[in-house]
Design a protein around this motif. Sequence first.
Motif, PDB file in Angstrom:
ATOM      1  N   LEU A 331       0.844  -1.279   0.105  1.00  0.00           N
ATOM      2  CA  LEU A 331       0.137  -0.180   0.098  1.00  0.00           C
ATOM      3  C   LEU A 331       0.756   1.216   0.128  1.00  0.00           C
ATOM      4  CD1 LEU A 331      -2.783  -1.176   2.515  1.00  0.00           C
ATOM      5  CD2 LEU A 331      -3.201  -0.853  -0.111  1.00  0.00           C
ATOM      6  N   SER A 332       2.037   1.296   0.817  1.00  0.00           N
ATOM      7  CA  SER A 332       2.699   2.308   0.846  1.00  0.00           C
ATOM      8  C   SER A 332       3.486   2.713  -0.639  1.00  0.00           C
ATOM      9  CB  SER A 332       3.795   2.452   1.985  1.00  0.00           C
ATOM     10  OG  SER A 332       3.247   2.355   3.112  1.00  0.00           O
ATOM     11  N   VAL A 335       0.971   4.211  -2.848  1.00  0.00           N
ATOM     12  CA  VAL A 335       0.703   5.672  -2.398  1.00  0.00           C
ATOM     13  C   VAL A 335       1.803   6.601  -2.916  1.00  0.00           C
ATOM     14  CG1 VAL A 335       0.536   7.033  -0.407  1.00  0.00           C
ATOM     15  CG2 VAL A 335      -0.894   5.306  -0.601  1.00  0.00           C
ATOM     16  N   ALA A 366       2.653  11.824   0.794  1.00  0.00           N
ATOM     17  CA  ALA A 366       2.156  10.676   0.770  1.00  0.00           C
ATOM     18  C   ALA A 366       1.686   9.994   2.179  1.00  0.00           C
ATOM     19  CB  ALA A 366       2.958   9.433   0.230  1.00  0.00           C
ATOM     20  N   GLY A 369      -1.750   8.125   2.981  1.00  0.00           N
ATOM     21  CA  GLY A 369      -1.737   6.575   2.798  1.00  0.00           C
ATOM     22  C   GLY A 369      -1.052   5.808   3.245  1.00  0.00           C
ATOM     23  N   GLY A 372      -2.558   5.072   6.389  1.00  0.00           N
ATOM     24  CA  GLY A 372      -3.520   4.243   6.457  1.00  0.00           C
ATOM     25  C   GLY A 372      -3.258   2.993   6.174  1.00  0.00           C
ATOM     26  N   SER A 373      -1.953   2.653   5.388  1.00  0.00           N
ATOM     27  CA  SER A 373      -1.678   1.359   5.553  1.00  0.00           C
ATOM     28  C   SER A 373      -1.005   0.812   6.855  1.00  0.00           C
ATOM     29  CB  SER A 373      -0.238   1.239   4.365  1.00  0.00           C
ATOM     30  OG  SER A 373       0.863   2.082   4.801  1.00  0.00           O
TER      31      SER A 373
END
Length: 461
Positions: A331-332, A335, A366, A369, A372-373
């Motif tokens: 995910l990172s 992002v 970023a 995101g 969030g990850s």
Amino acid sequence: MSSAPLITLVLILSSLAYWLGRRRAFALARRPSAGKLHSRPGYYGVLTGLWCGLPALVIVAVWQMAADPLLTRMAMDGVAAAKGVVNPDQINLLVNDMRNLVAGNVVAHEVDPLIQAAADRYLGLQRISNLALATAALTAALVGAYLILARIRPALRARNQVERVIEIILTLCSTFAVFITIGIVLSVLFESIRFFQQIPLADFLFGLKWSPQMAIRADQAGSSGSFGAIPVLTGTFLISGIAMAIAVPFGLMSAIYLSEYAGSTFRATVKPLLEILAGVPTVVYGFFAALVVAPAIRDLGALTGLPVASESALAAGLVMGIMIIPFVSSLSDDVINAVPQSLRDGSYGLGATKSETIKLVILPAALPGIVGSILLAVSRAIGETMIVVMAAGLAANLTFNPLQAVTTVTVQIVTLLVGDQEFDSPKTLAAFALGMLLFVVTLALNVIALYVVRKYREEYE
């Protein structure tokens, strides 16, 4: 006709209706006297298919929800009175016997004639119901398709109507998801309230001993269970903290390297291999932790003179951290790649190095995101059960020593709800109280993360 073949037939009719609507739109477009179509021909086909399929599928869904209780009531009409049964629990037993006969699950050699007659009535009514359902659904599909086909004109705003229908469907889906979440929270909350009516809230939140074994008689040992959640919560945070100490640095550094330093060939090869870790079953990680990591830590402790338990929080946390690395890295990486290239070019144009660009431009941009990850990884770590059971044990020890055996909230919830349980005892209701506590903790983490993101994120035009 059962529901599965009926739904398949409705979908086939919808596809045919789409083709007919699109064909009719093309035919109108080729007529010079008809004028210019308001929408593309595909929209006319989609509108026809929607009006063919949606009413039929709604009828099938409503019918399936209402049919079984209605048929059961009609089939069992008079059976309870004939047997002289008035207790609701006994009536439910009769209904279960009838349903077992309908399903063919007959265990007893002798079947009650009244129950057998009720089962036969149910089967007869079910055949009539299936026939009526098929007739109603197919009629609705054909009528809906015919009405739209008859209305297809160049001035028909097919695109607007299709978008409106899709908007309504999306709104209903989102509303349904919200209500499901509310229902889950309320179901856990009501059972938690029943638990706190028997166990004081202060004893649960601040108690230092977790022993939810309740005796059957008052003179038995352990008749007054201990329901202090502090040891369980401590074990959850200890294992999750160890896991995040492994997953966040390795995952974030992997994402930075893959997105900013690695070549396209290397990235295309390594990223799928890294994401394979997320697809490995947790029981495999549990075996790896119990058979490889835990003995290795125990042997290393023996060499250094440290007392290490056969099941330790360190073993579970290390393996759990390896398991959730892909949640952070993948995910990172996505992002970081989504950060506009213009920001990098502007930073390089001002004389910044690659490392300075990453630290001062890319990572701040970023940040939402990435947080969030990390939150997803934290939720995954807190909710993990199998690895903890196999590598950390079930002992609710109040300790911050990662070399000792501990347990987590999710493990205790599973332990309390295994087997036949009475949902009137504090032992069983404690699982719902732990679930509510875990929900509150997760919500608090999300609120803190949202505050951090809003405070420190960089916004660019």
